[in-house]
Every structure is written in C-alpha cells, then in structure tokens.
Design an enzyme around this catalytic site. Structure first.
Site, PDB file in Angstrom:
ATOM      1  N   GLY A  12      10.072   4.551   9.307  1.00 18.34           N
ATOM      2  CA  GLY A  12      11.448   4.860   8.899  1.00 18.34           C
ATOM      3  C   GLY A  12      12.439   4.022   8.473  1.00 18.34           C
ATOM      4  O   GLY A  12      13.378   4.187   8.070  1.00 18.34           O
ATOM      5  N   SER A  13      12.004   2.524   8.669  1.00 17.22           N
ATOM      6  CA  SER A  13      12.604   1.641   8.431  1.00 17.22           C
ATOM      7  C   SER A  13      12.507   0.726   6.938  1.00 17.22           C
ATOM      8  O   SER A  13      11.330   0.560   6.834  1.00 17.22           O
ATOM      9  CB  SER A  13      12.577   0.610   9.338  1.00 17.22           C
ATOM     10  OG  SER A  13      13.019  -0.741   8.951  1.00 17.22           O
ATOM     11  N   PRO A  14      13.090   1.027   6.002  1.00 15.49           N
ATOM     12  CA  PRO A  14      12.880   0.163   4.636  1.00 15.49           C
ATOM     13  C   PRO A  14      12.789  -0.986   4.861  1.00 15.49           C
ATOM     14  O   PRO A  14      11.953  -1.857   4.098  1.00 15.49           O
ATOM     15  CB  PRO A  14      14.025   0.584   3.760  1.00 15.49           C
ATOM     16  CG  PRO A  14      15.513   0.868   4.911  1.00 15.49           C
ATOM     17  CD  PRO A  14      14.655   1.464   6.051  1.00 15.49           C
ATOM     18  N   THR A  16      11.586  -2.596   7.532  1.00 14.09           N
ATOM     19  CA  THR A  16      10.149  -2.711   7.889  1.00 14.09           C
ATOM     20  C   THR A  16       8.906  -2.475   6.986  1.00 14.09           C
ATOM     21  O   THR A  16       8.119  -3.310   6.681  1.00 14.09           O
ATOM     22  CB  THR A  16       9.862  -1.705   8.841  1.00 14.09           C
ATOM     23  OG1 THR A  16      10.690  -2.006  10.077  1.00 14.09           O
ATOM     24  CG2 THR A  16       8.369  -1.769   9.472  1.00 14.09           C
ATOM     25  N   TYR A  17       9.282  -1.601   5.714  1.00  8.46           N
ATOM     26  CA  TYR A  17       8.428  -1.334   4.627  1.00  8.46           C
ATOM     27  C   TYR A  17       8.347  -2.841   4.056  1.00  8.46           C
ATOM     28  O   TYR A  17       7.073  -3.356   3.542  1.00  8.46           O
ATOM     29  CB  TYR A  17       8.975  -0.364   3.754  1.00  8.46           C
ATOM     30  CG  TYR A  17       8.558  -0.301   2.537  1.00  8.46           C
ATOM     31  CD1 TYR A  17       6.971   0.089   2.058  1.00  8.46           C
ATOM     32  CD2 TYR A  17       9.215  -0.854   1.536  1.00  8.46           C
ATOM     33  CE1 TYR A  17       6.661  -0.004   0.843  1.00  8.46           C
ATOM     34  CE2 TYR A  17       8.762  -0.899  -0.087  1.00  8.46           C
ATOM     35  CZ  TYR A  17       7.552  -0.599  -0.344  1.00  8.46           C
ATOM     36  OH  TYR A  17       7.008  -0.581  -1.620  1.00  8.46           O
TER      37      TYR A  17
END
Length: 198
Positions: A12-14, A16-17
């Site tokens: 859910g973390s951009p 992290t993406y």
C-alpha cells in the site's frame, strides 16, 4: 562475503513500490542478496503512533509530487491511485502466503499487485477487482483467499510486523543491511553505498 538487504514492505505504500523497482538492480550490481519481508504497515503505524503522510493534505500533495520526480528519474511508471490509502491486511496475508507456500511464484505475485495499485490505479480494496487481477495473471483467487485464512500465514505476517517494530521500523519501505537501518526509497543511494563498502 555476500551482503543481504532485508526489505520490509507493504504493497500500500507508493514509496515502497518505487524502492521495489530499483532494489533488484542495486543488489545485482553489488552482488548482494535481496530478502523480501512482508509486514503490515497499519500495524506498524498503530504501534509507533505514525501515520501516512497522506493524512496531512499539504504533505500528501507534496509527497506524490516528489514520488513522481523519482519515478521519472528511475524511468518507471507511477500513477496516483485515487483509492489510496487502502487497507492491505488481506493483500499482505496473501503475499505472505504465496511467499511461504509458492515461493517460486512470489515475484510474479508481488509484481502483478504492485502494478495493479501503482501503475493501473486499481481498487484492491474491492475483492472482485483483486480476483480479476489475480485471474489475469494466472493465480486462482480461491486458492489465494484460502491462504489469507491460513493460521500459519496470519502468524507469519504478525511475527514479521512485530519484529519490524522491535527493530525500530516506523514506516515503509525500511531496509536493513546488518544493523544499519535505512528508511524511505529516497535513501537508496545510501543503501547502494553501504553495499559497495568492503
């Protein structure tokens, strides 16, 4: 001696993406091992009193502008997901389950979910949308759903999250090289530097 990067992540973390798109290259170029450790970011936030930057409107707007800059620098696609933030409990249980039960398919599984969230902007809070994404990429939705109800899988995700908190994690992405902690995808240059040190 091969160094290891421990990558604590939540879909859910951009940020992290973005880290996810860069870490395989960094590890390959530094002859390092990348270890994926799924955790529940909501659990980390609750335990540490932290919250998503998106909860502060001005900070949230800036965060996405800044992430867009990094996406352009990295040459990867990133699109704001209008459903953000989402509850990732079932998704992260699914990721943990695939990692435990079908490790050979883990990379493809995480790839399809990160892409659905941060490139295609899909609502992965909606079970029907999740099922469609999984079907499209050759994963049986019923089998994945069964994994999310597996007590061993639930315990593994809980343990990962509790370990992260004990190690000082307060958000995502968080990376460890030995005892060195690095928070945020904007610290990947320091990660690479640490990996290149003999």
């Amino acid at each position: 001696m091969t160094k290891t990067v421990e990558f604590y992540f939540d879909l859910g973390s951009p940020a992290t993406y973005l880290a996810y798109t860069q870490l395989p290259r960094i590890c390959a170029e530094t002859n390092s091992q990348l270890t994926y450790i799924p955790m529940l970011l909501g659990g980390v936030f609750k335990a540490t009193g932290n919250a998503s930057p998106a909860m502060i409107p001005a900070k949230g707007r800036y965060m996405f502008q800044d992430l867009d800059r990094y996406a352009k620098r990295y040459g990867v696609a990133l699109n704001f997901n209008r459903h953000f933030p989402i509850n990732t409990l079932l998704l992260m249980r699914a990721v943990t389950g695939i990692q435990l039960r079908q490790p050979e398919r883990f990379q493809a599984f995480v790839d399809c979910l990160f892409t659905a969230l941060w490139v295609e902007g899909k609502n992965l809070s909606d079970p029907a949308t999740v099922a469609a994404v999984l079907n499209e990429h050759g994963f049986a939705p019923d089998g994945v759903l069964a994994l999310t109800n597996d007590e061993t899988v639930k315990a593994a995700l809980k343990d990962n999250t509790e370990t992260a908190i004990k190690r000082g994690v307060f958000g995502a992405p968080t990376l460890f090289i030995g005892n060195q902690m690095f928070f945020g995808q904007d610290r990947l240059d320091f990660v690479e530097e640490a990996l290149r040190q003999v």
